[in-house]
Design a protein around this motif. Structure first.
Motif, PDB file in Angstrom:
ATOM      1  N   GLN A 179     -23.700 -23.323 -12.124  1.00 30.94           N
ATOM      2  CA  GLN A 179     -24.067 -22.204 -12.997  1.00 30.94           C
ATOM      3  C   GLN A 179     -22.861 -21.633 -13.741  1.00 30.94           C
ATOM      4  OE1 GLN A 179     -26.085 -19.204 -10.617  1.00 30.94           O
ATOM      5  NE2 GLN A 179     -27.107 -20.771  -9.410  1.00 30.94           N
ATOM      6  N   SER A 180     -21.666 -21.829 -13.210  1.00 32.92           N
ATOM      7  CA  SER A 180     -20.476 -21.183 -13.756  1.00 32.92           C
ATOM      8  C   SER A 180     -20.053 -21.818 -15.070  1.00 32.92           C
ATOM      9  CB  SER A 180     -19.322 -21.271 -12.745  1.00 32.92           C
ATOM     10  OG  SER A 180     -18.141 -20.719 -13.282  1.00 32.92           O
ATOM     11  N   ASP A 181     -19.606 -20.977 -16.013  1.00 31.76           N
ATOM     12  CA  ASP A 181     -19.077 -21.493 -17.281  1.00 31.76           C
ATOM     13  C   ASP A 181     -17.553 -21.572 -17.255  1.00 31.76           C
ATOM     14  OD1 ASP A 181     -18.441 -18.813 -17.322  1.00 31.76           O
ATOM     15  OD2 ASP A 181     -19.396 -18.369 -19.237  1.00 31.76           O
ATOM     16  N   LEU A 182     -16.966 -21.379 -16.065  1.00 31.33           N
ATOM     17  CA  LEU A 182     -15.512 -21.391 -15.931  1.00 31.33           C
ATOM     18  C   LEU A 182     -15.129 -21.990 -14.585  1.00 31.33           C
ATOM     19  CD1 LEU A 182     -12.716 -20.381 -17.063  1.00 31.33           C
ATOM     20  CD2 LEU A 182     -13.125 -18.262 -15.798  1.00 31.33           C
ATOM     21  N   ASP A 183     -14.119 -22.854 -14.594  1.00 32.96           N
ATOM     22  CA  ASP A 183     -13.556 -23.412 -13.363  1.00 32.96           C
ATOM     23  C   ASP A 183     -12.042 -23.265 -13.470  1.00 32.96           C
ATOM     24  OD1 ASP A 183     -13.072 -24.752 -11.000  1.00 32.96           O
ATOM     25  OD2 ASP A 183     -13.238 -26.742 -11.898  1.00 32.96           O
ATOM     26  N   LEU A 184     -11.518 -22.195 -12.882  1.00 34.14           N
ATOM     27  CA  LEU A 184     -10.123 -21.787 -13.077  1.00 34.14           C
ATOM     28  C   LEU A 184      -9.367 -21.823 -11.759  1.00 34.14           C
ATOM     29  CD1 LEU A 184      -7.913 -20.283 -14.904  1.00 34.14           C
ATOM     30  CD2 LEU A 184      -8.876 -18.188 -13.959  1.00 34.14           C
ATOM     31  N   VAL A 185      -8.213 -22.504 -11.752  1.00 34.64           N
ATOM     32  CA  VAL A 185      -7.313 -22.487 -10.591  1.00 34.64           C
ATOM     33  C   VAL A 185      -6.076 -21.688 -10.974  1.00 34.64           C
ATOM     34  CG1 VAL A 185      -5.842 -23.842  -9.073  1.00 34.64           C
ATOM     35  CG2 VAL A 185      -8.125 -24.672  -9.662  1.00 34.64           C
ATOM     36  N   VAL A 186      -5.759 -20.681 -10.175  1.00 32.04           N
ATOM     37  CA  VAL A 186      -4.567 -19.863 -10.384  1.00 32.04           C
ATOM     38  C   VAL A 186      -3.742 -19.901  -9.109  1.00 32.04           C
ATOM     39  CG1 VAL A 186      -3.654 -17.579 -10.934  1.00 32.04           C
ATOM     40  CG2 VAL A 186      -5.807 -18.337 -11.963  1.00 32.04           C
ATOM     41  N   ALA A 187      -2.455 -20.204  -9.240  1.00 31.70           N
ATOM     42  CA  ALA A 187      -1.530 -20.159  -8.108  1.00 31.70           C
ATOM     43  C   ALA A 187      -0.464 -19.122  -8.423  1.00 31.70           C
ATOM     44  CB  ALA A 187      -0.888 -21.521  -7.860  1.00 31.70           C
ATOM     45  N   GLY A 188      -0.078 -18.370  -7.404  1.00 33.68           N
ATOM     46  CA  GLY A 188       0.908 -17.331  -7.655  1.00 33.68           C
ATOM     47  C   GLY A 188       1.681 -16.945  -6.420  1.00 33.68           C
ATOM     48  N   GLY A 199     -10.958 -25.448 -16.599  1.00 35.90           N
ATOM     49  CA  GLY A 199     -11.952 -26.068 -17.455  1.00 35.90           C
ATOM     50  C   GLY A 199     -12.973 -25.000 -17.767  1.00 35.90           C
ATOM     51  N   ALA A 200     -13.496 -24.991 -18.998  1.00 33.10           N
ATOM     52  CA  ALA A 200     -14.405 -23.918 -19.401  1.00 33.10           C
ATOM     53  C   ALA A 200     -15.397 -24.430 -20.429  1.00 33.10           C
ATOM     54  CB  ALA A 200     -13.618 -22.740 -19.969  1.00 33.10           C
ATOM     55  N   ASP A 201     -16.556 -23.796 -20.451  1.00 33.01           N
ATOM     56  CA  ASP A 201     -17.617 -24.180 -21.381  1.00 33.01           C
ATOM     57  C   ASP A 201     -17.541 -23.307 -22.632  1.00 33.01           C
ATOM     58  OD1 ASP A 201     -19.810 -25.241 -22.587  1.00 33.01           O
ATOM     59  OD2 ASP A 201     -21.275 -24.502 -21.139  1.00 33.01           O
ATOM     60  N   GLN A 202     -16.481 -23.545 -23.434  1.00 33.37           N
ATOM     61  CA  GLN A 202     -16.245 -22.817 -24.679  1.00 33.37           C
ATOM     62  C   GLN A 202     -16.236 -21.298 -24.415  1.00 33.37           C
ATOM     63  OE1 GLN A 202     -18.140 -24.659 -28.308  1.00 33.37           O
ATOM     64  NE2 GLN A 202     -19.494 -25.568 -26.774  1.00 33.37           N
ATOM     65  N   VAL A 203     -15.378 -20.895 -23.475  1.00 30.62           N
ATOM     66  CA  VAL A 203     -15.293 -19.505 -23.038  1.00 30.62           C
ATOM     67  C   VAL A 203     -14.272 -18.754 -23.892  1.00 30.62           C
ATOM     68  CG1 VAL A 203     -14.542 -18.043 -21.118  1.00 30.62           C
ATOM     69  CG2 VAL A 203     -16.071 -19.967 -20.695  1.00 30.62           C
ATOM     70  N   ASP A 204     -14.540 -17.498 -24.169  1.00 35.79           N
ATOM     71  CA  ASP A 204     -13.624 -16.664 -24.939  1.00 35.79           C
ATOM     72  C   ASP A 204     -12.292 -16.521 -24.199  1.00 35.79           C
ATOM     73  OD1 ASP A 204     -12.544 -13.672 -25.565  1.00 35.79           O
ATOM     74  OD2 ASP A 204     -13.596 -14.497 -27.304  1.00 35.79           O
ATOM     75  N   GLU A 205     -11.195 -16.514 -24.962  1.00 38.26           N
ATOM     76  CA  GLU A 205      -9.864 -16.473 -24.344  1.00 38.26           C
ATOM     77  C   GLU A 205      -9.643 -15.212 -23.522  1.00 38.26           C
ATOM     78  OE1 GLU A 205      -7.392 -14.758 -28.205  1.00 38.26           O
ATOM     79  OE2 GLU A 205      -7.431 -16.917 -27.822  1.00 38.26           O
ATOM     80  N   GLU A 206     -10.280 -14.102 -23.898  1.00 40.98           N
ATOM     81  CA  GLU A 206     -10.108 -12.863 -23.132  1.00 40.98           C
ATOM     82  C   GLU A 206     -10.732 -12.976 -21.740  1.00 40.98           C
ATOM     83  OE1 GLU A 206      -8.155 -10.412 -24.015  1.00 40.98           O
ATOM     84  OE2 GLU A 206      -7.714 -11.478 -25.886  1.00 40.98           O
ATOM     85  N   VAL A 207     -11.800 -13.765 -21.635  1.00 41.65           N
ATOM     86  CA  VAL A 207     -12.410 -14.002 -20.323  1.00 41.65           C
ATOM     87  C   VAL A 207     -11.438 -14.760 -19.425  1.00 41.65           C
ATOM     88  CG1 VAL A 207     -14.283 -15.198 -19.111  1.00 41.65           C
ATOM     89  CG2 VAL A 207     -14.762 -13.951 -21.233  1.00 41.65           C
TER      90      VAL A 207
END
Length: 703
Positions: A179-188, A199-207
């Motif tokens: 269902q998700s339109d975003l698959d984001l990995v963040v390491a910190g 990876g994203a389904d044409q998601v706005d950069e602010e998102v």
């Protein structure tokens, strides 16, 4: 339960809450002979993180760090689906990519010049199927490093974040990932972000920016827990010596290059590269004359100092005058050119050139049965219908290299380009083909993964693949001068080597489809990353505009050399009728028509053949086996049985309906046999289907 292990050491365990579940780090239960090992538990997932530091000194000109992610099929209760190999062997592409994700935030947190051999392994021992184990593995790897005594400026934590119903969430279930339109990995680390991949389904950069900030905040409990563990069990800091350029040598080299760099080298590539090479040769000749025989032993150290002087010159030009090594402004894109249809026998082809970086892409179409079966610990009977492969031999950088199988870099670059395009591909129902896209890099000078993305999109459109929207990509750079960031569009090699971060952004005119960020600094604030992402948008739009001047939309027809494929959707309950007992029916269709037939569980059937007549013949055969009765439709059927009250007519294979005597004619009929006889072919209209599935037919309505 005893808290003492068989070797008399206390088993130490610490826990915290992370994203709704308990995260536990445990030492001294397993891995007694490792430099450091940590057992990490999260839900039903258990990952062993180990660090082993070599005991022998190494004399290398690079840091010999290896980071591996080990899939164990038993962790998911699986045996490999391969008929021939059941033991885990070569890591899957998925495991290699996760190993890269763990490696990239860890590597820059070691001091420059550190040369000890370090091996980090994250092994998944048990896998909770309700979420992916990769971020637990990152925490396990970092935890082991944090208590190893190595000079590791961690700890690191990572989260894989999605967006479901407008809300960010970590550790998504398989259903939520769909269902998700975003698959984001963040390491910190505690103070900033060190790696981003999305990876994203044409998601706005602010998102994407908001998701990065959310992830960095949400991972803090895992970072704090590792610090708590290290405070309890960390070993003494190891002794080491950094291999750094001799300050006296660096000063001597800087003085030699002082009047020879700067604007004198501000030339377009490859002219600048040639000038740098000539300058380097002149430098070594002069140093050899100056230092005599002793220079041979110091050659490599002087060469490294020369490279460092070049890097400092690149940074100085950007910070002081906002001028780049090839004379460009900070936001200026190198010259672009592209072509399509360059190879006569392939299904789609293109060349995309940006400055000296050039990628040739070739697209091949095939029936869906050619999709790659994915047999990993995580995925059961999965398939990759779209495959992007990336090749970059030594000649692309002017070097002699042995040819071999693709390494981590090649697999990673191919995956990034693949991920950039996946959101815009047509569905199997819309375009029933397996698609292989191969990028052959022809020349490198920065950002070949983005050249792979742009060239693949052009080749897909050249092949007639009806993508939803064209995708472009750009590689950006960053240099920090104190607290001031300088963002560079379309970076080349010299800026990448001298910079503090390189990141790639791909997307359509509507939004982002993929992001990859790697920092050389020990963490950056989200605000700086946000500025970098926003700055990339005009450059990406400029590249997309150029691509559309070459090919504005997918070609309306396929290459004459591409296989012809048609599709039909049937009731899944009818699949057995098409296959037949032991495959008898489908084998007969294939033998008599020469068509290749693929059947999906949802009832999608694709038929491929070189001759469209054979495709249509196979489709008609399948329709005859699977067609559903349609009320109001007229059929030509065969009378199979006659009764006093009417007749039964076969209208489809295995499907009979009844014509009541009153439906034989507009005039009165005394006997059914006055109108029909068994074996007679007659036209009938299906007038109704009752609740028990019985069909009512009419001869008079058909006339």
């Amino acid at each position: 339960m005893s808290t003492i292990n068989p070797n008399g050491k206390e088993i130490i365990s610490v826990s915290t809450e992370l994203a709704g579940k308990t995260l536990t780090l445990e030492v001294n239960r397993v891995g007694f002979r490792t430099t450091a090992s940590v057992l990490v538990k999260y839900g039903d997932t258990v990952v062993l993180g180990t660090t082993q530091i070599g005991s022998r000194p190494v004399k290398l000109d690079y840091f010999p760090l290896s980071v591996d992610y080990e899939e164990k099929m038993y962790a998911a209760g699986k045996i490999s689906g391969s008929r021939f190999i059941k033991r885990e062997g070569r890591p899957s592409d998925e495991a290699i990519l996760i190993g890269r994700i763990i490696d990239r935030p860890i590597r820059p947190l070691f001091p420059k010049g550190f040369r000890a051999e370090v091996q980090v392994v994250a092994s998944v021992l048990s896998m909770d199927p309700s979420f992916r184990p990769d971020m637990v593995a990152m925490i396990a790897a970092s935890s082991a490093l944090s208590i190893s005594g190595a000079p590791f400026d961690g700890p690191v934590a990572g989260l894989r974040v999605g967006r479901v119903n407008g809300e960010f969430k970590a550790f998504l279930s398989p259903e939520e990932r769909e269902q998700s339109d975003l698959d984001l990995v963040v390491a910190g680390i505690e103070s900033g972000v060190v790696m981003v991949e999305a990876g994203a389904d044409q998601v706005d950069e602010e998102v994407v920016i908001d998701a990065i900030a959310w992830a960095h905040e949400a991972m803090q409990p895992a970072i704090a827990l590792q610090k708590e563990l290290a405070a309890k069990v960390a070993k003494e800091a190891m002794e080491y010596e950094l291999v750094l350029p001799n300050e006296a040598i660096q000063t001597e080299v800087d003085e030699w290059t002082h009047e020879k760099l700067g604007t004198k080298l501000h030339r377009p590539y490859p002219e600048r590269n040639e000038m740098v090479n000539e300058l380097r040769w002149s430098f070594h000749e002069e140093m050899t004359t100056k230092h005599g025989d002793e220079y041979e032993a110091l050659h490599d150290e002087y060469d490294e100092a020369f490279t460092m002087s070049l890097h400092k010159d690149v940074r100085r030009g950007i910070v002081e005058s906002q001028t780049r090594p090839d004379g460009r402004k900070l936001d200026e894109i190198r010259p672009l050119s592209s072509e399509v249809g360059i190879l006569p026998r392939t299904h789609g082809s293109s060349i995309f050139t940006r400055g000296v970086t050039q990628g040739m892409n070739i697209v091949t179409l095939a029936p869906l049965s050619y999709a790659q079966i994915v047999d990993t610990m995580e995925v059961s009977d999965g398939e990759r219908r779209y495959m992007h492969h990336y090749n970059a031999p030594g000649y692309t950088v002017g070097e002699v290299r042995r040819l071999g199988s693709p390494g981590r870099r090649e697999i990673g670059h191919g995956y990034l380009a693949e991920r950039a395009v996946l959101p815009v591909l047509p569905t199997e129902e819309e375009f029933p083909y397996a698609i292989r896209s191969v990028t052959e890099i022809m020349s490198q000078n920065g950002s070949t993964s983005m050249a792979a993305t742009c060239s693949s999109v052009l080749a897909l459109m050249d092949a007639g693949v009806p993508i939803k929207a064209p995708v472009s990509g750009i590689a950006m750079g960053l240099m920090m001068d104190g607290e001031t960031p300088y963002v560079l569009s379309d970076i080349a090699d010299a800026e990448d080597f001298a910079g503090d971060m390189d990141f790639k952004v791909t997307g359509t005119a509507k939004g982002i489809t993929a992001v990859q960020m790697d920092m050389k600094l020990h963490g950056l604030p989200v605000e700086v990353l946000a500025q970098a992402i926003r700055t990339s948008t005009p450059g990406r739009a400029h590249i997309l505009e150029h691509m559309l001047t070459t090919l504005a939309a997918p070609k309306p027809t396929l290459s004459p050399y591409a296989p012809r494929i048609e599709k039909i959707k049937i009731n899944p309950d009818k699949i057995g009728a098409v296959i037949g007992k032991g495959g008898e029916v489908i084998n007969k269709i294939t033998a008599e028509t020469g068509a290749m037939i693929d059947i999906k569980e949802d009832g999608l059937i694709t038929v491929a053949a070189a001759d469209t007549k054979n495709i249509e013949k196979a489709l008609d055969w399948i329709r005859s086996l699977t067609e559903e009765p349609e009320v109001g439709r007229i059929y030509e059927g065969k009378v199979v049985t006659i009764k006093d009250f009417g007749a039964f007519v076969n209208i489809l294979p295995g499907i009979d309906g009844m014509v009541h005597i009153s439906q034989l004619s507009d005039s009165r009929v005394e006997n059914v046999t006055d109108v029909l006889s068994e074996g007679q072919i007659v036209k009938v209209k299906l007038t109704g289907i009752d609740e028990r599935g019985r069909l009512s037919l009419s001869v008079k309505d058909a006339e």
